[in-house]
Design a protein around this motif. Structure first.
Motif, short mmCIF file in Angstrom:
data_model
loop_
_atom_site.label_atom_id
_atom_site.label_comp_id
_atom_site.label_asym_id
_atom_site.label_seq_id
_atom_site.Cartn_x
_atom_site.Cartn_y
_atom_site.Cartn_z
N GLY A 110 -18.27 -96.89 -21.33
CA GLY A 110 -18.71 -98.26 -21.20
C GLY A 110 -17.88 -99.03 -20.18
O GLY A 110 -16.97 -98.50 -19.55
N ASP A 111 -18.20 -100.31 -20.05
CA ASP A 111 -17.52 -101.16 -19.07
C ASP A 111 -16.03 -101.29 -19.36
O ASP A 111 -15.60 -101.34 -20.52
CB ASP A 111 -18.14 -102.56 -19.07
CG ASP A 111 -19.60 -102.56 -18.62
OD1 ASP A 111 -20.02 -101.56 -18.00
OD2 ASP A 111 -20.29 -103.55 -18.89
N LYS A 112 -15.25 -101.35 -18.31
CA LYS A 112 -13.81 -101.65 -18.35
C LYS A 112 -13.01 -100.66 -19.20
O LYS A 112 -12.01 -101.03 -19.82
CB LYS A 112 -13.58 -103.08 -18.84
CG LYS A 112 -14.18 -104.13 -17.92
CD LYS A 112 -13.82 -105.56 -18.34
CE LYS A 112 -14.40 -106.57 -17.37
NZ LYS A 112 -14.06 -107.96 -17.74
N VAL A 113 -13.44 -99.42 -19.22
CA VAL A 113 -12.63 -98.37 -19.84
C VAL A 113 -11.50 -98.01 -18.88
O VAL A 113 -11.72 -97.83 -17.68
CB VAL A 113 -13.48 -97.14 -20.18
CG1 VAL A 113 -12.59 -95.96 -20.59
CG2 VAL A 113 -14.47 -97.47 -21.29
N LEU A 114 -10.31 -97.89 -19.42
CA LEU A 114 -9.12 -97.55 -18.63
C LEU A 114 -8.63 -96.17 -19.05
O LEU A 114 -8.31 -95.95 -20.23
CB LEU A 114 -8.03 -98.60 -18.85
CG LEU A 114 -6.68 -98.38 -18.13
CD1 LEU A 114 -6.87 -98.41 -16.62
CD2 LEU A 114 -5.68 -99.44 -18.58
N VAL A 115 -8.58 -95.24 -18.10
CA VAL A 115 -8.18 -93.86 -18.39
C VAL A 115 -6.96 -93.51 -17.55
O VAL A 115 -7.00 -93.57 -16.32
CB VAL A 115 -9.33 -92.87 -18.07
CG1 VAL A 115 -8.88 -91.44 -18.37
CG2 VAL A 115 -10.57 -93.22 -18.87
N ALA A 116 -5.86 -93.16 -18.22
CA ALA A 116 -4.66 -92.73 -17.51
C ALA A 116 -4.83 -91.31 -16.97
O ALA A 116 -5.84 -90.65 -17.22
CB ALA A 116 -3.45 -92.82 -18.43
N GLY A 117 -3.84 -90.84 -16.23
CA GLY A 117 -3.95 -89.58 -15.51
C GLY A 117 -3.98 -88.34 -16.39
O GLY A 117 -3.58 -88.34 -17.55
N HIS A 118 -4.51 -87.26 -15.81
CA HIS A 118 -4.48 -85.91 -16.38
C HIS A 118 -5.30 -85.78 -17.67
O HIS A 118 -4.99 -84.94 -18.51
CB HIS A 118 -3.03 -85.46 -16.63
CG HIS A 118 -2.18 -85.48 -15.39
ND1 HIS A 118 -2.13 -84.43 -14.50
CD2 HIS A 118 -1.37 -86.44 -14.87
CE1 HIS A 118 -1.32 -84.74 -13.49
NE2 HIS A 118 -0.85 -85.95 -13.69
N GLY A 119 -6.33 -86.60 -17.82
CA GLY A 119 -7.20 -86.48 -18.99
C GLY A 119 -8.24 -85.38 -18.82
O GLY A 119 -8.59 -85.00 -17.70
N TYR A 120 -8.73 -84.88 -19.95
CA TYR A 120 -9.77 -83.86 -19.95
C TYR A 120 -10.84 -84.25 -20.96
O TYR A 120 -10.55 -84.42 -22.14
CB TYR A 120 -9.19 -82.49 -20.29
CG TYR A 120 -10.22 -81.37 -20.26
CD1 TYR A 120 -10.68 -80.86 -19.05
CD2 TYR A 120 -10.73 -80.83 -21.43
CE1 TYR A 120 -11.63 -79.84 -19.01
CE2 TYR A 120 -11.67 -79.81 -21.41
CZ TYR A 120 -12.12 -79.33 -20.20
OH TYR A 120 -13.06 -78.33 -20.16
N PHE A 121 -12.08 -84.40 -20.48
CA PHE A 121 -13.18 -84.86 -21.32
C PHE A 121 -14.35 -83.89 -21.14
O PHE A 121 -14.79 -83.65 -20.02
CB PHE A 121 -13.61 -86.27 -20.91
CG PHE A 121 -12.46 -87.25 -20.82
CD1 PHE A 121 -12.09 -88.00 -21.91
CD2 PHE A 121 -11.74 -87.38 -19.64
CE1 PHE A 121 -11.03 -88.89 -21.83
CE2 PHE A 121 -10.68 -88.27 -19.55
CZ PHE A 121 -10.31 -89.02 -20.66
N VAL A 122 -14.84 -83.34 -22.25
CA VAL A 122 -15.87 -82.31 -22.14
C VAL A 122 -17.02 -82.64 -23.09
O VAL A 122 -16.81 -82.86 -24.27
CB VAL A 122 -15.30 -80.91 -22.42
CG1 VAL A 122 -14.61 -80.83 -23.77
CG2 VAL A 122 -16.38 -79.85 -22.30
#
Length: 276
Positions: free
Chosen positions: A178-190
């Protein structure tokens, strides 16, 4: 971009995504089918996997633009990509910035909103049958070396999403933020793509994939560094996931979770303390 696909209500006591039986998909992926097809030439395979079309005109356009402009550094490279890449993308809004050496596959299935920033060395891979397959909302930022890879699924990112460096988003079904989601580095989403392993007589890689409903992150969430979020998970709005967490169950609105696997720490809205 609306938040309709990312506003599913989640609770700790009852979670339909967690308890619904996973579906299975054929282990022979589109990529394998194309590579193993002995009736098609190497050029046809390249066009199918990279350009997403059997049109020689599209192939020429893709090769000319990505070869000449893709690695071009500096302001001139940014300017020319901004002006000329729009001819091969499904949609590019105003003021889009695309860094150098960005890998692009099936560009006609990629839609970028206004003022989107794609940093150097990213991958935008929209392979599959979905059209559009990758949709990025206005004012979003995709950090350096981040990979957005569709394997027959779709990735939809809301307005002002900020994804930091070296993240990987993989979708065989649907992955939404959604809007304005903040994701820091080195994430993994599957979203999808987890192999079953019930049988021991055949390799895990040859067993059917399980699909648990995709991955959905609602608006205003903060995802810490090196977080892994698995298929079938919904992260409620304004939730926070602590750095290093592995999330395998859905997270309610305003919750703070952390750990491996991620567990409830407190709720920002209902708990008395306002400090983590």
């Amino acid at each position: 971009m609306t938040d309709q696909s990312t506003t599913a209500t989640t609770t700790r006591s009852s979670d339909t995504l967690d308890h619904a039986p996973p579906s299975t998909s054929d282990t022979d992926t589109h990529l394998r089918q194309v590579l193993r097809d002995q009736q098609t030439s190497a050029m046809q395979k390249y066009m199918s996997l990279t350009v997403g079309s059997d049109s020689l005109a599209r192939l020429f356009q893709y090769e000319l633009l990505t070869t000449t402009l893709g690695p071009m550094p500096g302001a001139i490279g940014l300017f020319l990509r901004q002006k000329l890449y729009r001819t091969m993308f499904g949609h590019i809004g105003q003021g889009v910035v695309i860094g150098k050496n960005v890998t692009i596959r099936h560009p006609h299935r990629i839609h970028l909103g206004d003022r989107v920033i794609i940093d150097d060395h990213c991958v935008l891979d929209a392979k599959g049958d979905q059209d559009p397959a990758i949709v990025i909302g206005d004012d979003a930022i995709i950090g350096r070396n981040t990979i957005l890879s569709c394997k027959g699924g779709e990735i939809r990112l809301g307005h002002q999403v900020n994804i930091s460096v070296n993240c990987t988003l993989v979708a065989e079904t649907q992955l939404t933020m959604g809007d304005k989601v903040l994701v820091a580095g080195h994430g993994y989403f599957v979203a999808g793509g987890n192999h079953g392993f019930a049988r021991i007589d055949i390799p895990v890689g040859d067993q059917p994939c399980t699909q648990k409903g995709g991955l959905h992150i609602d608006k205003h969430c903060w995802i810490g560094a090196a977080v892994t979020i698995l298929d079938g998970v919904t992260i409620g709005r304004d939730a926070i996931v602590a750095a290093g967490a592995v999330v395998n169950r859905s997270v309610p609105d305003y919750d703070i979770v952390g750990g491996v696997p991620a567990k409830h720490i407190r709720n920002r809205k209902h708990d008395d303390s306002n400090n983590p």
